[in-house]
Write a protein that holds these residues in place. Structure first.
Motif, PDB file in Angstrom:
ATOM      1  N   CYS A  17       0.866  -1.171   0.000  1.00  0.00           N
ATOM      2  CA  CYS A  17       0.000   0.000   0.000  1.00  0.00           C
ATOM      3  C   CYS A  17       0.912   1.232   0.000  1.00  0.00           C
ATOM      4  N   ARG A  18       0.425   2.285  -0.622  1.00  0.00           N
ATOM      5  CA  ARG A  18       1.337   3.419  -0.843  1.00  0.00           C
ATOM      6  C   ARG A  18       1.668   4.217   0.408  1.00  0.00           C
ATOM      7  N   PHE A  19       0.862   4.078   1.456  1.00  0.00           N
ATOM      8  CA  PHE A  19       1.141   4.831   2.696  1.00  0.00           C
ATOM      9  C   PHE A  19       2.045   4.051   3.636  1.00  0.00           C
ATOM     10  N   CYS A  20       2.270   2.758   3.323  1.00  0.00           N
ATOM     11  CA  CYS A  20       2.900   1.870   4.307  1.00  0.00           C
ATOM     12  C   CYS A  20       4.420   1.994   4.292  1.00  0.00           C
TER      13      CYS A  20
ATOM     14  N   GLU B 133       5.130   8.875   5.649  1.00  0.00           N
ATOM     15  CA  GLU B 133       6.264   8.354   6.417  1.00  0.00           C
ATOM     16  C   GLU B 133       7.422   8.027   5.488  1.00  0.00           C
ATOM     17  N   GLU B 134       8.625   8.277   5.974  1.00  0.00           N
ATOM     18  CA  GLU B 134       9.808   7.921   5.215  1.00  0.00           C
ATOM     19  C   GLU B 134       9.789   6.421   4.953  1.00  0.00           C
ATOM     20  N   GLY B 135      10.073   6.020   3.746  1.00  0.00           N
ATOM     21  CA  GLY B 135      10.085   4.599   3.425  1.00  0.00           C
ATOM     22  C   GLY B 135       8.817   4.169   2.697  1.00  0.00           C
ATOM     23  N   SER B 136       7.804   5.044   2.652  1.00  0.00           N
ATOM     24  CA  SER B 136       6.582   4.679   1.952  1.00  0.00           C
ATOM     25  C   SER B 136       6.641   5.193   0.513  1.00  0.00           C
ATOM     26  N   ILE B 137       5.744   4.652  -0.316  1.00  0.00           N
ATOM     27  CA  ILE B 137       5.694   5.104  -1.710  1.00  0.00           C
ATOM     28  C   ILE B 137       5.266   6.577  -1.753  1.00  0.00           C
TER      29      ILE B 137
ATOM     30  N   THR C 249       8.569  13.565  -2.230  1.00  0.00           N
ATOM     31  CA  THR C 249       9.875  14.197  -2.413  1.00  0.00           C
ATOM     32  C   THR C 249      10.108  14.546  -3.880  1.00  0.00           C
ATOM     33  N   ARG C 250       9.460  13.779  -4.765  1.00  0.00           N
ATOM     34  CA  ARG C 250       9.588  14.136  -6.182  1.00  0.00           C
ATOM     35  C   ARG C 250       8.528  15.135  -6.605  1.00  0.00           C
ATOM     36  N   GLY C 251       7.757  15.603  -5.627  1.00  0.00           N
ATOM     37  CA  GLY C 251       6.750  16.614  -5.923  1.00  0.00           C
ATOM     38  C   GLY C 251       5.550  16.064  -6.666  1.00  0.00           C
ATOM     39  N   ARG C 252       5.338  14.741  -6.585  1.00  0.00           N
ATOM     40  CA  ARG C 252       4.238  14.167  -7.356  1.00  0.00           C
ATOM     41  C   ARG C 252       3.016  13.863  -6.486  1.00  0.00           C
ATOM     42  N   MET C 253       3.068  14.330  -5.236  1.00  0.00           N
ATOM     43  CA  MET C 253       1.916  14.055  -4.394  1.00  0.00           C
ATOM     44  C   MET C 253       1.546  15.322  -3.638  1.00  0.00           C
TER      45      MET C 253
END
Lengths: 600, 416
Positions: B56-59, B236-240, B246-250
């Motif tokens: 999951c993307r938040f995990c 959280e660091e480590g999640s998708i 960090t790439r500004g895509r969310m």
């Protein structure tokens, strides 16, 4: 002991990284002063900080014995000079102790601003100069061009010697030239003692140790000496030389260079440039050139943790023992509490002291932005020296303000001419000259206010010339100027430690830049924070840091606890290093925000 | 390792880059930490199942894709680990009050495998008859057979990572989205015999509005589970999500909107008879999660499986977060611990307060007063948090105010 004819005293003048230390090391190796086993790279720079930054802060002198090709043995005294613009006076005194100097230029880099400045100093001290081109082994060496520069820019007609200090090529030829070209010292053994202090430092057992060059007479243990600038007398306990190991000798004779221990308790009493003479039989005239050095750049240093005040005071005291050019006195800031206003010869000097305080003495510091000394004439006719912007009198009481100016010499490839000129113009500079050193390199001379210089001028210059520019400067005197004090307010409260003085025309721009930078540096708080810049009561710029809306971990179970407690402990450490101004928590860096504003 | 840690000294952080710790050594540490002295000690067991079908993307947890070979190796190692703790370390006589199998997605395993684990725990430890036995699952992997096998084996709590009842939001989270499957799994679980069920929901998701959040809450209440966890989405660091942001895509969650959603959840759930007992947790009376409360009350817990964390008295330690290292260290007859430290008594006291404040009832006086007496700086920090309206100290307990719950981490940093 050598007779006068068999002594040579000389220095090496070079730009940073042009290979001075390597060449010095080669001399010691060739003359057998150190065995390869003892050979540490760059043996003359002994402080960690010097080694790290690749610069020499304190001067040193090494005595070696060299048997020349003519079969005779000479005493060579190599006097090392500090390699930075902040220490011009110390350099000039070291040079005054010599009869000659090697002018070392990197074959791949050419003549730099510092080389020129120091070469002029040497010429002013009547030294015989031997040009030496180093790093001739590198593929990018351009010996002809560098030779031409030495000829054109410095007016030196002699053909440069070619060496590679790293490969050990040409080193002996340099030593031979030293013997043949540099004159032997003159002086009379029976004359009254006349010796120049060109360096001094503090030893916790023996007090101040002076490095001297004897011009006339002798200095030996048991003798009572007088320091001519302050008329203090001391009894000599020990004299000797550095080979580079410290070695006691019976005396120091004319032409010789060595150390003197005389139970001097404070290093400030053994001032660089002062003349040492015999108390009972003084010399008529002191050596020329002595002057008291005055700090040019000031900043406030405060302990992050108020309970470290005593530690900071003790550390400053210890540093001062070894460095008489640095001054400090207690001051109080509404924002930062108890601290010290400290004066330095220049920016590098300031940075060195600051770093040593943090590194060697473990004091966590808040430092305010560097400032210069403004000279204020009040309407009452008083003249005040203002070292702290927050102490500037009310504009109504000011008749005029003067600020210190410098003459800056910049050398760089000509493709950066536009950038350099633009930077100097932005910094309120006046062009004095522009000349080509060779078809691709220019030398620009500008008169600039020192206060523009202390705000990261050098970093900007480096970044606009991709690191190619070199810079040297000298004090040029005070000039009247239209200056105003800019205050910074956090939630309506003036933060005295952030006040600064600037030219009226630059006040708006600086005020805007500063509040923008502060907005970046101050973390969000639970409430909104207003940052304002003001001249007197007039606000000229404002930014708002929005409130932190929430700060809570959603999931907090076993694994999260492990992660969060580490993170929070780290944050707590960071928080300890913040300063509470009213309700606002301000990180240390914010006090230097003025230095960090974006390039215009 | 050179120096032996002392429970009274300053925190020692020992890092085992590889190789783990021998059971004998760990037994000594646990004994040094004073864990064996109070006889009335109890234990909560956590088992981390590091497998998922998809991420999951938040995990940001440690997981591996599900593979038969690795599952087998993991189960073998986990049973080995259980036995070390029970027999070599000597925890077999400490009553186990809770068992929580989380992940990852425990229901990617066969029910027989999950039941085998529970059986191994029951054989090795003294599991109380009234213990809470909870297993986490993904609605999509819950079949009728799975549910009935789990109920039969004695599992008495089921925690479901539903996250949302809105299919667009589910798609955005990157699981296997189907609201129909979710609804069906919930009904099945209840019908077959899980009485105590938790549903996880998330708010502050990209694209989520107050309206869609209200709809999810209504779906939840229609099902009426005994327990509900409502989590504000954090990147959280480590999640998708972290990588994307960090790439500004969310688009990062808007804290003001999250606050409004939190208020909505809190009032809707309380209106329906749930009580909020922790910052993100709601339950019907009597159904607060017993296992999770141990974390906030500083009660001992033992974590098994890769990356699982343990806290026994003043000792905290954690397992290596890598499945193959976990298995191979256990094969070498050592415990797969890669980080271990002792807390000073002062640290224990501070952490007890900090994590205890997550609970709405707060922390009892007796846990606060030792710090108040000994620590003037701490006392000052506490006072200023009270002055700012983040904390109240009343009726013998220190607790966060509603405002304080929004700034719980600010409070934690100040009091740690």
């Amino acid at each position: 002991m050598s007779t006068l004819t068999h002594i040579r005293n000389f220095s090496i003048i070079a730009h940073i990284d042009h290979g001075k230390s390597t060449l010095a090391d080669r001399f010691l190796e060739v003359t057998g002063a150190i065995t390869p086993r003892e050979f540490r790279e760059q043996i003359l720079d002994d402080m960690d900080l010097e080694r790290e930054r690749g610069i020499t802060i304190k001067a040193h002198a090494v005595t070696t014995s060299y048997t020349a090709r003519n079969g005779q043995t000479y005493q060579l005294n190599l006097i090392d000079t500090p390699g930075h613009v902040d220490f011009t006076y110390e350099v000039s005194r070291s040079l005054a102790a010599c009869e000659g100097a090697l002018l070392l230029v990197d074959a791949t880099q050419g003549v730099e601003a510092q080389t020129i400045a120091n070469a002029y100093l040497a010429i002013a001290n009547d030294l015989v100069i031997i040009p030496v081109i180093n790093k001739i082994d590198l593929p990018s060496a351009n010996i002809d061009a560098v030779t031409q520069q030495i000829h054109d820019v410095l007016g030196l007609k002699t053909t440069p010697l070619l060496v590679s200090a790293k490969q050990g090529i040409g080193v002996t030829e340099v030593l031979e030239a030293v013997i043949q070209i540099i004159p032997a010292p003159r002086g009379g053994q029976d004359n009254p003692l006349k010796a120049l202090i060109f360096d001094s430092w503090f030893d916790s057992y023996q007090g101040a140790i002076m490095l001297v060059r004897v011009f006339d007479g002798m200095v030996k243990p048991g003798m009572t000496i007088r320091l001519m600038s302050n008329d203090r007398t001391f009894e000599v306990q020990e004299v000797g030389i550095f080979t580079p190991k410290r070695m006691k000798t019976a005396r120091l004779a004319p032409g010789e260079v060595g150390y003197v221990v005389a139970g001097i308790k404070e290093v400030t009493h053994a001032k660089i440039g002062d003349t040492v003479t015999e108390a009972a039989r003084p010399t008529a005239e002191p050596l020329p050139g002595y002057r008291a050095v005055k700090p040019m750049v000031f900043c406030g240093l405060y302990p992050t943790n108020t309970s470290d005040y005593e530690t900071l005071r003790d550390s400053l005291e210890k540093l001062r023992l070894n460095d008489s050019s640095f001054v400090y006195e207690p001051e109080t800031s509404l924002a930062l509490g108890f601290g010290f206003r400290c004066g330095f010869l220049g920016l590098l000097h300031m940075e060195i002291i600051r770093e040593r305080l943090q590194r060697e003495y473990g004091v966590d510091l808040i430092s305010t932005a560097p400032t210069v000394v403004y000279r204020v004439k009040t309407t009452a006719g008083e003249v005040l020296d203002i070292e702290n912007p927050s102490k500037l009198p009310d504009p109504a009481q000011i008749a005029s303000i003067e600020e210190p100016y410098i003459l800056a010499t910049i050398i760089a490839p000509d493709r950066y001419a536009g950038n350099i000129i633009a930077l100097c113009q932005e910094r309120r500079g006046t062009q004095k000259s522009l000349q080509y050193l060779d078809p691709t390199r220019i030398m620009v001379v500008y008169e600039l206010p020192l206060n523009e210089m202390v705000l990261d001028f050098y970093d900007r210059l480096k970044s606009r010339t991709q690191g190619y520019a070199s810079l040297d400067y000298e004090f040029a005197g005070y000039r009247a100027s239209d200056l105003v004090k800019l205050d910074l307010l956090l939630n309506g409260e003036t933060v005295d430690a952030l006040s600064f003085i600037t030219h009226r025309e630059k006040a708006y721009q600086r005020g805007r830049q500063l509040v923008e930078k502060m907005k970046e540096l101050i973390p969000k708080q639970m409430f909104e924070v207003a940052i304002q810049a003001a001249i007197g009561k007039r606000v000229i710029a404002r930014e708002t840091i929005p409130a932190l809306k929430k700060n809570v971990t959603a999931k907090c179970y076993g694994g999260d606890i492990t992660r969060k407690r580490k993170l929070w402990e780290k944050q707590k450490e960071g928080k300890k290093r913040m300063k509470q101004l009213g309700r606002v928590e301000v990180p240390q860096e914010a006090f230097l925000a003025l230095l960090k504003v974006k390039d215009e | 390792m050179s120096n032996s840690p002392s429970p009274n000294g300053p925190t020692l952080l020992l890092r085992y880059t590889d190789g783990g710790v021998t059971p004998t050594q760990l037994r000594e540490y646990i004994s040094d930490a004073g864990f064996f002295q109070p006889l009335r000690q109890t234990l909560g067991l956590y088992v981390h199942i590091p497998f998922c079908r998809t991420r999951c993307r938040f995990c940001s947890f440690y997981i591996e894709p599900h593979r038969v070979q690795q599952v087998r190796a993991f189960l073998q190692a986990a049973i080995q680990e259980i036995e070390y703790y029970a027999h070599h370390i000597g925890l077999r006589d400490v009553p186990v009050e809770t068992v929580y199998v989380g992940g990852g997605t425990p229901t990617t395993l066969h029910p027989q495998e999950l039941n085998g684990l529970l059986q191994a725990i029951r054989t090795a430890f003294m599991v109380r008859p009234w213990a809470e036995l909870c297993v986490e699952g993904h609605p999509a992997s819950l079949t009728l057979e799975m549910i009935s096998a789990l109920v039969k084996a004695g599992w008495n709590r089921l925690s479901l990572g539903v996250q949302s009842f809105d299919v667009r939001e589910l798609r955005m989270l990157g699981g296997r989205p189907s609201t129909r499957v979710t609804q069906q799994a919930l009904r099945l679980a209840k019908a077959v015999g899980f009485h105590n069920i938790n549903v996880d929901l998330m708010y502050g998701l990209p694209g989520q509005t107050l309206e869609t959040w209200r709809a999810s809450l209504e779906d939840l209440l229609a099902f009426a589970p005994t327990h509900c966890s409502c989590y504000a989405l954090t990147v959280e660091e480590g999640s998708i999500f972290f990588e994307e942001s960090t790439r500004g895509r969310m688009v990062e969650p808007d804290p003001a909107l999250q606050n409004a959603m939190e208020a909505m959840a809190s009032s809707a759930l309380q209106h329906a008879g749930y009580e909020q007992y922790e910052i993100s947790n709601f339950s019907q009376p009597g159904y607060a999660c017993r296992h999770n409360q141990r974390y906030w009350r500083d009660e001992p817990y033992l974590g098994l499986g890769p990356s699982a964390q343990s806290c026994l008295g003043s000792l905290r330690f954690g397992n290596v977060g890598n499945l193959s290292a976990y298995c191979s260290i256990l094969r070498n007859e050592r415990l797969p611990i890669d980080e271990l430290d002792f807390r000073s008594s002062e640290q224990v006291a501070r952490e007890t307060v900090v994590f205890g404040l997550r609970l709405l009832q707060g922390v009892p006086d007796k846990k606060v007063s030792p710090l108040l007496q000994a620590q003037t700086e701490w006392k000052r920090a506490l006072q200023s948090l009270k002055d700012e309206g983040l904390l109240v100290h009343e009726r013998g307990r220190l607790r966060l105010t509603a405002l304080g719950r929004r700034y719980a981490d600010t409070v934690a940093v100040a009091l740690l």
